[in-house]
Structure formats: structure tokens, C-alpha cells
Design an enzyme around this catalytic site. Structure first.
Site, mmCIF file in Angstrom:
data_model
loop_
_atom_site.group_PDB
_atom_site.id
_atom_site.type_symbol
_atom_site.label_atom_id
_atom_site.label_comp_id
_atom_site.label_asym_id
_atom_site.label_seq_id
_atom_site.Cartn_x
_atom_site.Cartn_y
_atom_site.Cartn_z
ATOM 1 N N ASP A 94 20.417 23.748 51.678
ATOM 2 C CA ASP A 94 19.699 23.958 50.413
ATOM 3 C C ASP A 94 18.203 24.170 50.585
ATOM 4 O OD1 ASP A 94 19.156 21.372 51.254
ATOM 5 O OD2 ASP A 94 19.096 20.551 49.234
ATOM 6 N N GLU A 95 17.737 24.467 51.790
ATOM 7 C CA GLU A 95 16.303 24.570 51.994
ATOM 8 C C GLU A 95 16.006 25.467 53.188
ATOM 9 O OE1 GLU A 95 12.515 21.491 51.980
ATOM 10 O OE2 GLU A 95 14.475 20.775 52.626
#
Length: 347
Positions: A94-95
């Protein structure tokens, strides 16, 4: 991404929207993998023991993780990134860091690119993302956390050094709880305190990392965005509030770490052949013990058992323990049949 796993669950299950949701923690002595912002209002966070989370919020809804869904959404987001640049350095599902100095759309403004990416993620995935824009990785990461959720923040070269000054060192990406506590004991609480220490002092107390701390206290970070970054291990560790002497207490401290490491590997679609236990004693000396197999560890129960066996092998202990850590290395992509090979568990 904002509360990624929990947000995906709230997107796919409308009845969960607006409610405190925790992903994970579905088994005894489980831990929270992710918490919605409604749950975070109660102080619930990732890696927290499920029993603690339930005490803080009796109405908390626990949801079983769906890592295949999270990986699929992550790939959709990565495809959006790739429309702008090849220089993408993932940190997790997610990053990621993106270097858009030169980009496919020839957009001169990194802020405009961040706005476009956030809008496209919302349109395609039905999720919100927060972005940080700056002239180096350290400050971009700080900026991405500054206006969460669904935020965008820019740190210009003129702002960089001043922005860091009043932040607690515990907020610095790259300074974990144990290092933050050690800095606090040395009288370093903020970026300003850190900047006031000499390079030689920081190197004497923190080794090679001292040079990095000296730079980031001044808003400097010369690390490039590396699209070819290869992760060599997945690990987690914790420093206990009081030193431990009993095996049962150490087991209780080690199991959540093992679950966190396994969950991360499962979410990333990778497995590993080597389990390493790290033990730091009350006198700050440390040892490691490792066990390797011919094939990746087949499942979480096996991973936990190996970690606990390594711990058990150290008893009886003559010294109290202040820190435990566990690492999975010898990483490789999952082929879909990880559990079929028999492990050689010989030391």
C-alpha cells in the site's frame, strides 16, 4: 493508501462503513493487521493484540484478511503509477516512492502528478490515498503522513530543515520505537535536538546509522528511488518495557512478532527458507540463532514453531532479555505450491 486493508473491506462490505473495523485477529492471541480510522479513534493500531483491541472498543468488528484481494488492488494502483514513471520503489502493498523528476506525461509539477494519481485511484479503486511531495525520500514520507487520511502535503526546499525541527524523533521514518527510546535517554526528543548532536556523537552511539540521522535532522537525504530494490528479509522486533526472564513471557512476546512477519510475507506473496531469532539481553549484548530448510517454510504454524524452538534452545538463560526479534530470509516468490515441499529442519 489510507488504512488500506480495512478500507478495502469497508468498500466491499457497505455494512462496515462508518464502523470500527480491524482486519486480522480472528484467532486466539491474534493481532490486528490493520484498523479503520473509526477504530483508530479508540487507540487501536496495527500489531496490537486482539484482546487489547477488544477491550478498547467492545463494538470492534474483526474481519478475516483477504490478501489475494489486497494484492489485486495493489497491482491496479501500481499500474496507475507506471503511467507516470518507471522509477517506482514499493515499500509494501500500500505504499511506494515515485521519482517523477522526468515523467512520461512531461508534467512539470510533482504536486499535479500526485493530485492526478490520487484522483485516479479513487475513480478506479474506490479508495483514498494520501501523498507527500518533496525533494527527497525522507521528507516525502513525512509529508505523506502529515494530512492523512485523503490528504496531500508538499515540503519545499525552503521548508525542509525547519519542518523537521519540532517533530518528535519517533515520527521520523527510519527511527523505530527502540531507537527513539534510546535517543530520548540521550536527551534527543525532537529534530532540533538531533540536529544539535555532532556527527561523531551520533556515529559513536548509533554506528553507521548515525550518518543518516545527522543528515535527516537537516532535511537531507541522498538516497535514490530504486526501482530494482530487492528485499532480502522480512523481520519484526520489540523492546519490552521490563526485562524478561521467564520462557512463557518470552513466548507471549515472540508470537505476535512471528504472526506479523508471516502476515507481511503472505500479503507480499513471498516465502523464505531461513528463520532467525534475535535476542538482546539486559546488558545490550545480543545473539542470533537461525534455522534453514531446503524449501520455504510451508505455513504460519511451522514458522511460529521454528521460532519458538530456537527460543527454547537458549534455556536456561543466565541473563534477562530486553528485546526479541524474528526474521524470515532466503526470500522467493510464491509459486502456489509452497506447502508441498518437505522442510529439512535440522540445525
Amino acid at each position: 493508501m489510507d488504512a488500506f486493508y480495512a478500507s478495502v473491506e469497508q468498500r466491499d462490505h457497505p455494512e462496515l462503513r462508518g464502523r470500527p473495523v480491524a482486519v486480522g485477529g480472528t484467532r486466539e492471541r491474534g493481532v490486528v493487521a490493520a484498523a479503520s480510522y473509526e477504530a483508530r479513534a479508540f487507540g487501536i493500531r496495527s500489531a496490537m493484540a486482539s484482546v487489547t483491541a477488544r477491550r478498547r472498543c467492545p463494538d470492534l468488528v474483526f474481519v478475516k484478511p483477504r490478501f489475494d484481494v489486497y494484492r489485486a488492488v495493489s497491482l491496479q494502483i501500481r499500474e496507475i503509477f507506471a503511467d507516470y514513471t518507471d522509477l517506482i520503489e514499493p515499500l509494501s502493498l500500500d505504499e511506494a516512492y515515485l521519482d517523477v523528476t522526468e515523467n512520461r506525461k512531461a508534467v512539470a509539477s510533482a504536486t499535479r502528478i500526485a493530485e492526478e494519481i490520487r484522483a485516479r485511484i479513487r475513480e478506479r479503486c474506490g479508495l483514498t490515498a494520501s501523498a507527500g511531495v518533496s525533494y527527497n525520500k525522507f521528507l516525502a514520507k513525512l509529508a505523506s503522513d502529515h494530512r492523512k487520511p485523503d490528504g496531500l502535503f508538499v515540503i519545499t526546499p525552503e521548508m525542509g530543515a525547519a519542518f523537521v525541527e519540532d517533530l518528535p524523533v519517533g515520527r521520523f521514518h527510519g527511527i523505530g520505537p527502540a531507537t527513539s527510546a534510546r535517543m530520548n535517554r540521550l536527551g534527543i526528543f525532537t529534530g532540533r535536538d538531533l540536529r544539535g548532536r555532532t556527527l561523531s556523537f551520533l556515529q559513536a552511539n548509533f554506528g553507521k546509522a548515525g550518518s543518516f540521522y545527522h543528515s535527516i535532522a537537516r532535511g537531507l537525504d541522498h538516497r535514490a528511488v530504486r526501482a530494482d530494490r530487492v528485499r532480502k528479509s522480512i523481520g519484526a522486533e520489540t523492546t519490552f518495557f521490563t526485562d524478561l526472564t521467564e520462557l512463557d513471557a518470552m513466548r507471549e512476546g515472540l508470537l505476535p512478532l512471528a504472526e506479523k512477519v508471516w502476515r507481511h510475507g503472505e500479503a507480499s506473496g513471498i516465502g523464505g527458507r531461513t528463520v532467525t531469532l534475535k535476542v538482546k539481553f539486559a546488558d545490550f549484548t545480543q545473539i542470533t540463532r537461525a534455522r534453514s530448510g531446503l524449501a520455504p517454510v510451508p505455513d504460519r504454524a511451522s514458522f511460529e514453531r521454528i521460532a519458538l524452538d530456537l527460543l527454547q534452545s537458549l534455556f536456561p538463560m543466565a541473563r534477562a532479555v530486553r528485546l526479541l526479534g524474528v526474521t524470515l530470509s532466503g526470500l522467493e516468490e510464491e509459486s502456489g505450491d509452497r506447502g508441498r515441499a518437505q522442510m529439512d529442519l535440522g540445525l
